[in-house]
Structures are given as C-alpha cells and as structure tokens.
Design a protein around this motif. Structure first.
Motif, PDB file in Angstrom:
ATOM      1  N   ARG A   1       0.834  -1.209   0.000  1.00 43.75           N
ATOM      2  CA  ARG A   1       0.000   0.000   0.000  1.00 43.75           C
ATOM      3  C   ARG A   1       0.866   1.256   0.000  1.00 43.75           C
ATOM      4  O   ARG A   1       0.571   2.262  -0.687  1.00 43.75           O
ATOM      5  N   ALA A   2       1.960   1.226   0.774  1.00 45.87           N
ATOM      6  CA  ALA A   2       2.847   2.393   0.796  1.00 45.87           C
ATOM      7  C   ALA A   2       3.497   2.619  -0.565  1.00 45.87           C
ATOM      8  O   ALA A   2       3.618   3.767  -1.031  1.00 45.87           O
ATOM      9  N   GLN A   3       3.893   1.544  -1.203  1.00 45.31           N
ATOM     10  CA  GLN A   3       4.499   1.693  -2.525  1.00 45.31           C
ATOM     11  C   GLN A   3       3.492   2.203  -3.549  1.00 45.31           C
ATOM     12  O   GLN A   3       3.830   3.015  -4.424  1.00 45.31           O
ATOM     13  N   LEU A   4       2.266   1.745  -3.461  1.00 46.41           N
ATOM     14  CA  LEU A   4       1.238   2.235  -4.378  1.00 46.41           C
ATOM     15  C   LEU A   4       0.966   3.727  -4.176  1.00 46.41           C
ATOM     16  O   LEU A   4       0.828   4.500  -5.134  1.00 46.41           O
ATOM     17  N   SER A   5       0.861   4.139  -2.906  1.00 50.10           N
ATOM     18  CA  SER A   5       0.555   5.543  -2.630  1.00 50.10           C
ATOM     19  C   SER A   5       1.708   6.475  -2.979  1.00 50.10           C
ATOM     20  O   SER A   5       1.493   7.668  -3.255  1.00 50.10           O
ATOM     21  N   GLN A   6       2.974   5.961  -2.973  1.00 50.12           N
ATOM     22  CA  GLN A   6       4.130   6.808  -3.257  1.00 50.12           C
ATOM     23  C   GLN A   6       4.467   6.876  -4.747  1.00 50.12           C
ATOM     24  O   GLN A   6       4.774   7.946  -5.275  1.00 50.12           O
ATOM     25  N   ALA A   7       4.392   5.736  -5.440  1.00 47.22           N
ATOM     26  CA  ALA A   7       4.860   5.682  -6.820  1.00 47.22           C
ATOM     27  C   ALA A   7       3.753   5.820  -7.845  1.00 47.22           C
ATOM     28  O   ALA A   7       4.046   6.007  -9.031  1.00 47.22           O
ATOM     29  N   PHE A   8       2.500   5.703  -7.423  1.00 46.98           N
ATOM     30  CA  PHE A   8       1.410   5.745  -8.390  1.00 46.98           C
ATOM     31  C   PHE A   8       0.524   6.955  -8.124  1.00 46.98           C
ATOM     32  O   PHE A   8       0.540   7.551  -7.024  1.00 46.98           O
ATOM     33  N   ASP A   9      -0.268   7.276  -9.099  1.00 50.66           N
ATOM     34  CA  ASP A   9      -1.115   8.464  -9.030  1.00 50.66           C
ATOM     35  C   ASP A   9      -2.353   8.137  -8.178  1.00 50.66           C
ATOM     36  O   ASP A   9      -3.233   7.382  -8.599  1.00 50.66           O
ATOM     37  N   VAL A  10      -2.383   8.702  -6.984  1.00 49.49           N
ATOM     38  CA  VAL A  10      -3.487   8.409  -6.064  1.00 49.49           C
ATOM     39  C   VAL A  10      -4.768   9.098  -6.491  1.00 49.49           C
ATOM     40  O   VAL A  10      -5.837   8.830  -5.939  1.00 49.49           O
ATOM     41  N   ARG A  11      -4.680  10.024  -7.443  1.00 47.38           N
ATOM     42  CA  ARG A  11      -5.896  10.671  -7.928  1.00 47.38           C
ATOM     43  C   ARG A  11      -6.662   9.796  -8.905  1.00 47.38           C
ATOM     44  O   ARG A  11      -7.825  10.064  -9.209  1.00 47.38           O
ATOM     45  N   SER A  12      -6.047   8.691  -9.362  1.00 49.50           N
ATOM     46  CA  SER A  12      -6.712   7.774 -10.284  1.00 49.50           C
ATOM     47  C   SER A  12      -7.693   6.864  -9.520  1.00 49.50           C
ATOM     48  O   SER A  12      -7.428   6.436  -8.380  1.00 49.50           O
ATOM     49  N   ASN A  13      -8.821   6.600 -10.169  1.00 48.95           N
ATOM     50  CA  ASN A  13      -9.826   5.728  -9.533  1.00 48.95           C
ATOM     51  C   ASN A  13      -9.299   4.303  -9.366  1.00 48.95           C
ATOM     52  O   ASN A  13      -9.624   3.631  -8.375  1.00 48.95           O
ATOM     53  N   ASP A  14      -8.529   3.797 -10.312  1.00 49.21           N
ATOM     54  CA  ASP A  14      -7.999   2.434 -10.208  1.00 49.21           C
ATOM     55  C   ASP A  14      -7.038   2.312  -9.032  1.00 49.21           C
ATOM     56  O   ASP A  14      -7.041   1.314  -8.298  1.00 49.21           O
ATOM     57  N   VAL A  15      -6.200   3.338  -8.840  1.00 48.31           N
ATOM     58  CA  VAL A  15      -5.260   3.290  -7.715  1.00 48.31           C
ATOM     59  C   VAL A  15      -6.006   3.354  -6.396  1.00 48.31           C
ATOM     60  O   VAL A  15      -5.703   2.627  -5.432  1.00 48.31           O
ATOM     61  N   ARG A  16      -7.005   4.238  -6.292  1.00 53.39           N
ATOM     62  CA  ARG A  16      -7.794   4.319  -5.051  1.00 53.39           C
ATOM     63  C   ARG A  16      -8.536   3.003  -4.780  1.00 53.39           C
ATOM     64  O   ARG A  16      -8.627   2.558  -3.633  1.00 53.39           O
ATOM     65  N   ALA A  17      -9.079   2.365  -5.831  1.00 53.47           N
ATOM     66  CA  ALA A  17      -9.759   1.074  -5.632  1.00 53.47           C
ATOM     67  C   ALA A  17      -8.779   0.008  -5.156  1.00 53.47           C
ATOM     68  O   ALA A  17      -9.114  -0.825  -4.290  1.00 53.47           O
ATOM     69  N   ALA A  18      -7.539   0.020  -5.702  1.00 50.51           N
ATOM     70  CA  ALA A  18      -6.530  -0.944  -5.253  1.00 50.51           C
ATOM     71  C   ALA A  18      -6.152  -0.709  -3.802  1.00 50.51           C
ATOM     72  O   ALA A  18      -5.975  -1.666  -3.020  1.00 50.51           O
ATOM     73  N   LEU A  19      -6.042   0.563  -3.388  1.00 48.19           N
ATOM     74  CA  LEU A  19      -5.729   0.860  -1.989  1.00 48.19           C
ATOM     75  C   LEU A  19      -6.840   0.395  -1.050  1.00 48.19           C
ATOM     76  O   LEU A  19      -6.587  -0.164   0.027  1.00 48.19           O
ATOM     77  N   VAL A  20      -8.094   0.632  -1.443  1.00 39.70           N
ATOM     78  CA  VAL A  20      -9.223   0.179  -0.614  1.00 39.70           C
ATOM     79  C   VAL A  20      -9.250  -1.342  -0.514  1.00 39.70           C
ATOM     80  O   VAL A  20      -9.520  -1.922   0.562  1.00 39.70           O
ATOM     81  N   GLU A  21      -8.944  -2.015  -1.613  1.00 39.90           N
ATOM     82  CA  GLU A  21      -8.936  -3.480  -1.596  1.00 39.90           C
ATOM     83  C   GLU A  21      -7.839  -4.019  -0.700  1.00 39.90           C
ATOM     84  O   GLU A  21      -8.031  -5.009   0.011  1.00 39.90           O
ATOM     85  N   LEU A  22      -6.659  -3.362  -0.721  1.00 41.78           N
ATOM     86  CA  LEU A  22      -5.586  -3.783   0.178  1.00 41.78           C
ATOM     87  C   LEU A  22      -5.957  -3.578   1.637  1.00 41.78           C
ATOM     88  O   LEU A  22      -5.632  -4.410   2.502  1.00 41.78           O
ATOM     89  N   ASP A  23      -6.639  -2.479   1.948  1.00 35.44           N
ATOM     90  CA  ASP A  23      -7.091  -2.256   3.328  1.00 35.44           C
ATOM     91  C   ASP A  23      -8.084  -3.329   3.782  1.00 35.44           C
ATOM     92  O   ASP A  23      -8.046  -3.785   4.929  1.00 35.44           O
ATOM     93  N   ALA A  24      -8.985  -3.749   2.876  1.00 36.74           N
ATOM     94  CA  ALA A  24      -9.972  -4.774   3.242  1.00 36.74           C
ATOM     95  C   ALA A  24      -9.320  -6.135   3.410  1.00 36.74           C
ATOM     96  O   ALA A  24      -9.741  -6.941   4.262  1.00 36.74           O
ATOM     97  N   LEU A  25      -8.271  -6.430   2.626  1.00 33.55           N
ATOM     98  CA  LEU A  25      -7.617  -7.734   2.738  1.00 33.55           C
ATOM     99  C   LEU A  25      -6.844  -7.887   4.042  1.00 33.55           C
ATOM    100  O   LEU A  25      -6.627  -9.014   4.513  1.00 33.55           O
TER     101      LEU A  25
END
Length: 379
Positions: A304-328
């Motif tokens: 999750r930290a790598q996604l939030s740092q290296a990827f565009d958090v303003r994208s819907n796909d990135v936000r959905a991936a972050l939410v999915e990681l939190d649920a897992l």
C-alpha cells in the motif's frame, strides 16, 4: 220354593175347586182367607231360611275353595322358590368349578412363567459372561489396523491445523478417524469417539476463512499493476545542508533511509515501482499459505505504501486498489486453536498403552445358578 242356586221360584199347587153341585150340597165352611195368608207367610219364612242356609253353605264352600286355592298358590310359590334355589345352587356350583379350574390354570401358568424367568436369568448371565470375555480379549489385527489408522488421521488433522490454521481439512481428518473407530469391535474405545465429536464441534464453530478467494484477489491486483498510472513530476531535490561541515562532507557521504531511497527510485523508474509492489504482493501470498497474519499484514502495508508513493493516487484504479488492500488486511489468518484439540489423540494413545500392558489372566468360573424354589407358593 226358591232355589238359591238357580234363583227360580216354584209355584204352589192350586186348590181343587169342586163343582157347584157338590158345593151346594155341602155345608158352607168358614172362610179360610186368614189361614192361607199365614201359610204363604210360613212358606216365605221357610224359603228365606232355606235360602239363607244355602247362601251360607255356598259362602262356606267358596271360603274353603279360596283357602285351598291360596294354599295351592303358596305351595306353588314355595316350589318355584325351591326350584330357583336349586338352579342358583347349581349355577354357583358350576361357577365354583370354573373358578377352581381357572385357579389351577393360573397356577400352571405361574409355574411355567417361573421356569421361563429362571431360564432368562440364566441366559442373561451367560450373555454377560460372553460380553465380559469379549471385552477382556486382546485386540485383534483388524482392530489394531483400524486404531493405527485412527491415530494417524488424528495426528494429521491436528498438525494440519497447527501449520495452516485451516479447520476444514482438520474436520475431514477427524471425521475419518471417527469412522475408523466405529468399525472396531472393542467397546472400550467408544469413549474416544466422544472426545473426537467434541473436537469436531469446536472446529466447526470456528469462523471459516476462504484462503482461495483472498489469493485470487491478490492475483488480480498483481495482474492490474500494469494498467495503474504512475505519479508524474520531477523528483524533489533535498535541501542543502545549512552547516559548513555538512557542506564539506556532504560531497563524499550522503545518509538517507531505505524507504526514501526506494520512493525516489520508484518515482524515477515505473518498472521498478511495479516490480516492488508485485514483490510485496508475492510476500502476502506466501504469508497467506503459511497463515502468518503478521507477515501477511506487513506485506500488504508495504504494497500500500508503494502504491501511494509511486502511483497516481488521484486515479480511480489506484484508489480502488488501496481500498482493496485495506480490506484484505482485516481478517485473522491464524485463529487460536481450540482448547480440546489433541485430547482425543492423547486418550487413544493412553488407552492403547493400558490395554497392551494387561496380562491374559484366566477368568474365574461363573457361580452356578440358584436352584428354583420347591415350595408350593403360588404367585
């Protein structure tokens, strides 16, 4: 004359009237009117007396007839009563004989029942001796094989749960062990089945975790990494050190943290950023197989930290991936083992060891059955 029976009146003879010639020659007699009247009166009195006498005689005869009829009726009544008493006496005698016959039959039935009861007691004693002999026998090869199979299944079920914390395979192993114990001929191992059922109940109440679904979600995240947009913009330069010594030695030595270095490298290289996230997701899959909750959550936090740092958090796909990681990262992969787990295996081993140490001692002869009572008591 008046007949009281026929009630008819007889006429009196009329006086003979002589001819007129003769009457003329005879001298005239005095008038007889008064004497005739008295004769009629006398006749009436006689007739009345005779009728009264006859009536009294008839009354006496009727009284005798009534008395005789009453005596005959009383005698007939007495004869009827005597006949009824005789019939009642005969019926009572017949009933007494029937009751005597029934009592004799009941006595015979009671005697036969007593004999059957003694026979059943003897059979029950023999059955108890046979069951005791079967219980005292040593385990046969068939039972030994089944007990070995049950012990192996219990070991496999317990170790599978301790290694992977997955109750479903452990439940299957425990059910197979219970089925193996059912086929044994030794009733002493029936108590172990109760312990196995208690462990099956404890494992069945645990929350089921679908590791396959979680692994599939991680695989889908790894496959979507190539489509996630990387963050844009130049890498921010670090501020110049304010001290002179930092300016002098900063040209030769530079100190930085590992996560900051990775963030800088991932932002400068999108392939490296995706490779780092993919490596973290692989670590999460490995921790899922081991059912290590700590390693699993640590790998998800890194991804999750790598996604939030290296990827565009303003994208819907990135936000959905972050939410999915939190649920897992919320479920518990390794729930604590039930307290009763392993009790059936320990009990089985103790019982097998106890029966292996029992010597084959000869059984004492069973006491002879008591002789039936010879008294004449009837039940």
């Amino acid at each position: 004359m008046i007949d009281p029976d026929n009630e008819t009146t007889t006429s009196l003879p009329e006086p003979i009237v002589e001819p007129a010639v003769v009457q003329a020659s005879r001298p005239q007699a005095p008038k007889r009117g008064g004497s005739l009247r008295w004769s009629w009166l006398l006749w009436l009195v006689v007739l009345g007396a005779a009728g009264y006498f006859f009536w009294q005689l008839q009354a006496v005869e009727q009284g005798h007839d009534l008395a005789a009829h009453d005596e005959q009726a009383a005698a007939q009544k007495l004869r009827d009563q005597v006949d009824a008493l005789q019939r009642d006496s005969a019926a009572a005698r017949h009933d007494g004989e029937g009751l005597r016959a029934r009592l004799d039959d009941a006595a015979k039935v009671n005697e036969s029942l007593r004999g059957q009861l003694l026979g059943l007691s003897e059979r029950a004693r023999l059955a108890e001796d046979a069951i005791a002999n079967l219980a005292d026998k040593r385990l046969s090869g068939h039972d030994s094989l089944l007990l070995n199979e049950a012990e192996l299944l219990l070991v496999l079920g317990g170790e599978r749960f301790r290694l992977f914390h997955d109750p479903a395979p452990a439940l299957a192993a425990y059910r197979l062990a219970d089925a193996a114990l059912v086929e044994t001929n030794n009733a002493a191992f029936s108590t172990i089945r109760q312990s196995i059922n208690a462990e099956i109940t404890a494992l069945g109440t645990m929350p089921a975790l679908s590791s396959g679904a979680i692994e599939e979600q991680l695989g889908q995240l790894r496959s979507r990494l190539a489509q996630l947009p990387v963050a844009t913009g130049a890498v921010q330069q670090e501020a110049e050190p304010a001290s002179r010594w930092a300016q002098v030695f900063g040209q030769f030595v530079r100190v930085s943290r590992d996560d900051e270095t990775r963030a800088m490298l991932s932002r400068s290289d999108p392939l490296l950023a995706r490779a780092l996230v993919d490596a973290s997701l692989r670590d999460a899959q490995a921790a899922l197989l081991l059912r290590d909750t700590t390693l699993f959550r640590r790998a998800l936090v890194a991804a999750r930290a790598q996604l939030s740092q290296a990827f565009d958090v303003r994208s819907n796909d990135v936000r959905a991936a972050l939410v999915e990681l939190d649920a897992l990262g919320k479920p518990e992969l390794s729930p604590p083992a039930p307290e009763v787990l392993g009790a059936a295996l320990k009990e089985l081993r103790n019982l097998r060891a106890t029966q292996a140490l029992q010597p084959d001692l000869p059984r004492a002869p069973a006491p002879a059955a008591a002789a039936p009572a010879t008294t004449g008591d009837k039940t």
